[in-house]
Design a protein around this motif. Sequence first.
Motif, short mmCIF file in Angstrom:
data_model
loop_
_atom_site.label_atom_id
_atom_site.label_comp_id
_atom_site.label_asym_id
_atom_site.label_seq_id
_atom_site.Cartn_x
_atom_site.Cartn_y
_atom_site.Cartn_z
N GLU A 242 0.04 -60.88 18.62
CA GLU A 242 0.02 -59.83 17.60
C GLU A 242 -1.38 -59.76 16.98
O GLU A 242 -1.99 -60.79 16.72
CB GLU A 242 1.05 -60.11 16.51
N THR A 243 -1.85 -58.54 16.76
CA THR A 243 -3.16 -58.34 16.14
C THR A 243 -3.09 -57.24 15.10
O THR A 243 -2.26 -56.32 15.20
CB THR A 243 -4.24 -57.97 17.17
N ALA A 244 -3.96 -57.33 14.10
CA ALA A 244 -4.14 -56.26 13.11
C ALA A 244 -5.60 -56.30 12.67
O ALA A 244 -6.12 -57.36 12.33
CB ALA A 244 -3.22 -56.44 11.92
N TYR A 245 -6.24 -55.14 12.69
CA TYR A 245 -7.67 -55.05 12.36
C TYR A 245 -7.90 -53.89 11.41
O TYR A 245 -7.36 -52.80 11.61
CB TYR A 245 -8.50 -54.87 13.63
N LYS A 246 -8.68 -54.13 10.34
CA LYS A 246 -8.99 -53.10 9.35
C LYS A 246 -10.47 -52.73 9.46
O LYS A 246 -11.32 -53.35 8.84
CB LYS A 246 -8.70 -53.61 7.94
N PRO A 247 -10.80 -51.69 10.25
CA PRO A 247 -12.20 -51.25 10.33
C PRO A 247 -12.68 -50.60 9.04
O PRO A 247 -13.87 -50.60 8.75
CB PRO A 247 -12.19 -50.26 11.49
N THR A 248 -11.75 -50.01 8.28
CA THR A 248 -12.07 -49.45 6.97
C THR A 248 -10.98 -49.86 5.99
O THR A 248 -9.95 -50.41 6.38
CB THR A 248 -12.16 -47.91 7.01
N GLU A 249 -11.19 -49.56 4.72
CA GLU A 249 -10.21 -49.93 3.70
C GLU A 249 -8.88 -49.23 3.92
O GLU A 249 -7.81 -49.79 3.65
CB GLU A 249 -10.76 -49.58 2.31
N GLN A 250 -8.93 -47.98 4.42
CA GLN A 250 -7.70 -47.20 4.57
C GLN A 250 -7.01 -47.40 5.93
O GLN A 250 -5.80 -47.24 6.04
CB GLN A 250 -7.98 -45.70 4.40
N LEU A 251 -7.77 -47.73 6.98
CA LEU A 251 -7.24 -47.74 8.34
C LEU A 251 -6.92 -49.16 8.82
O LEU A 251 -7.74 -50.07 8.68
CB LEU A 251 -8.25 -47.10 9.30
N THR A 252 -5.71 -49.32 9.40
CA THR A 252 -5.32 -50.58 10.04
C THR A 252 -4.85 -50.28 11.45
O THR A 252 -3.99 -49.42 11.66
CB THR A 252 -4.19 -51.28 9.27
N LEU A 253 -5.42 -50.99 12.43
CA LEU A 253 -5.04 -50.86 13.83
C LEU A 253 -4.31 -52.12 14.26
O LEU A 253 -4.76 -53.23 14.00
CB LEU A 253 -6.28 -50.65 14.71
N GLY A 254 -3.16 -51.94 14.89
CA GLY A 254 -2.36 -53.09 15.29
C GLY A 254 -1.92 -53.03 16.73
O GLY A 254 -1.87 -51.95 17.34
N SER A 255 -1.59 -54.18 17.31
CA SER A 255 -1.03 -54.23 18.66
C SER A 255 -0.12 -55.44 18.77
O SER A 255 -0.30 -56.43 18.04
CB SER A 255 -2.13 -54.30 19.72
N GLN A 256 0.86 -55.35 19.65
CA GLN A 256 1.82 -56.43 19.87
C GLN A 256 2.16 -56.49 21.36
O GLN A 256 2.37 -55.45 21.99
CB GLN A 256 3.11 -56.21 19.08
N ILE A 257 2.17 -57.71 21.89
CA ILE A 257 2.59 -57.94 23.27
C ILE A 257 3.62 -59.07 23.26
O ILE A 257 3.36 -60.14 22.70
CB ILE A 257 1.41 -58.33 24.19
N TYR A 258 4.78 -58.82 23.87
CA TYR A 258 5.85 -59.81 23.92
C TYR A 258 6.28 -59.98 25.38
O TYR A 258 6.53 -58.99 26.07
CB TYR A 258 7.05 -59.37 23.08
N GLY A 259 6.38 -61.23 25.81
CA GLY A 259 6.77 -61.48 27.20
C GLY A 259 7.78 -62.61 27.32
O GLY A 259 7.71 -63.60 26.59
N SER A 260 8.73 -62.46 28.25
CA SER A 260 9.74 -63.48 28.50
C SER A 260 9.81 -63.78 29.99
O SER A 260 9.75 -62.86 30.82
CB SER A 260 11.12 -63.02 28.03
N TYR A 261 9.95 -65.08 30.33
CA TYR A 261 10.10 -65.51 31.72
C TYR A 261 11.41 -66.28 31.87
O TYR A 261 11.77 -67.10 31.02
CB TYR A 261 8.94 -66.40 32.14
N ALA A 262 12.11 -66.02 32.97
CA ALA A 262 13.37 -66.69 33.24
C ALA A 262 13.12 -68.10 33.76
O ALA A 262 12.29 -68.31 34.65
CB ALA A 262 14.17 -65.90 34.26
N LEU A 263 13.85 -69.09 33.21
CA LEU A 263 13.85 -70.45 33.72
C LEU A 263 15.18 -70.72 34.43
O LEU A 263 16.01 -69.82 34.58
CB LEU A 263 13.61 -71.43 32.58
#
Length: 443
Positions: A242-263
């Motif tokens: 998970e990431t969140a970045y604020k290039p300016t005071e008003q703007l927030t950019l986010g991303s999420q990657i979720y992965g599952s593997y079978a055992l």
Amino acid sequence: MKKLILLGLISASCVAQAAESSHYQFLDKLAENSFFKDTKVDLTLRNYWKYLKENEAQPKEVHSAWGQAFGLDYKSGYFLDFIGFDATYTGVIKLGASDYFSTRGLLYNDGTGMNKDNAKGFSKIGQRYVKIKLGNDEVKFNGKYGWQILKNYGVLTASNRLSQNSYLGYSGILSYGHLSLDTAYVTSAINRDSPNKVHFQTKDKKNIDYIFTSGLTYKDQDLFLTYNYGEAEDYQRRHVIETAYKPTEQLTLGSQIYGSYALDEYKNMAASKKEYDNHAWHYAADAKWQEQVWSMKFGIAYTQAKKENAVGNYGRHIAGNSRGRFNALTSAGVDYMRDGELALTAVGTYNFIDELTTGLQINYGQFDYKDNTVRTGELNIFNRWAPTDPRLKNLSVFSMFGYGWSYKHGRDDKTPTLDHNNKYQRSPSLSGEVIIEYRFNLL
């Protein structure tokens, strides 16, 4: 003789006064000890009503539950600046329930099936753990052992309805500057709608002995970045970024990657119990613009979860009786995480007055199945009132009502049920919830 008696009485009185003075000095010194001085006790009153009317996997049904919770949260200071103890007690009273009430996660299902007569209140000590701390302002370690709530901790999280789910085991966070490393090893759980200790389980109800998870996080004023790994013994392996970045005071950019593997234990299950065949991934990104009285947030997501002869999906939870960390906008009334599904979301809020926030959330998803483009969506209106008056500063009232459209499918999977023309069948839904919460600082 009288003088000796008088002298003895005076001496005894002086000794008593000295002892009493010493006693009060001891109590004063004890009160200044950080274990007692930093102790906090909070009382939380939480009233929750949750409603859903749908006919996806059965004839039209109403899922409704209503309850009142009383929560007492005790947090000690640290004795010798090293060790302390925390505990949380929650009592839940049933106010109302329909059949299928247990899907709302509010009341205890004391029986089998979906009968409303099974709905019960409950009480539990959801948290009770020993805590320690080591280090200084630069490098420090905080550890816990016992029953504890783990919110966005590694690949695990907690869900707060009338109570929160908790886990039994060890956890610890090592911090240095903007970096932190957290680790947890848990062996049992208490669900959010139950007072009972339960094992983690596979989809076919086999017990899992433990869940291990660890995560590395960087956080400063403008950047949040975390990678987390977890494993449910011989069942599933999970990755969370998970990431969140604020290039300016008003703007927030986010991303999420979720992965599952079978055992092995997952691979050995019957196909009907599996959410995917070998692995599943969910990718999401969002952007938020925040002004003083309004905000807008947009999200996009895509899921890969192949399953032979069926529609697979990314399952949020790494094992039964756990809650999986998932902070993408595609977590909604209907999770938009089916194989090949593209999801779009938008959330807007506006503060008409300082105390009242009104918002609108729109979710849309689509995927292909046997020459059908299956479309799902929701439109939800929500309000949150948080008074600014000091006498009501700990009160909040939240409400949400919405309309959704999905599709008919089997009870145990996400594969569309087709009609005689091989077309998927739409399934409308109505939902609502109201939460009233008040917190008292008792100590």
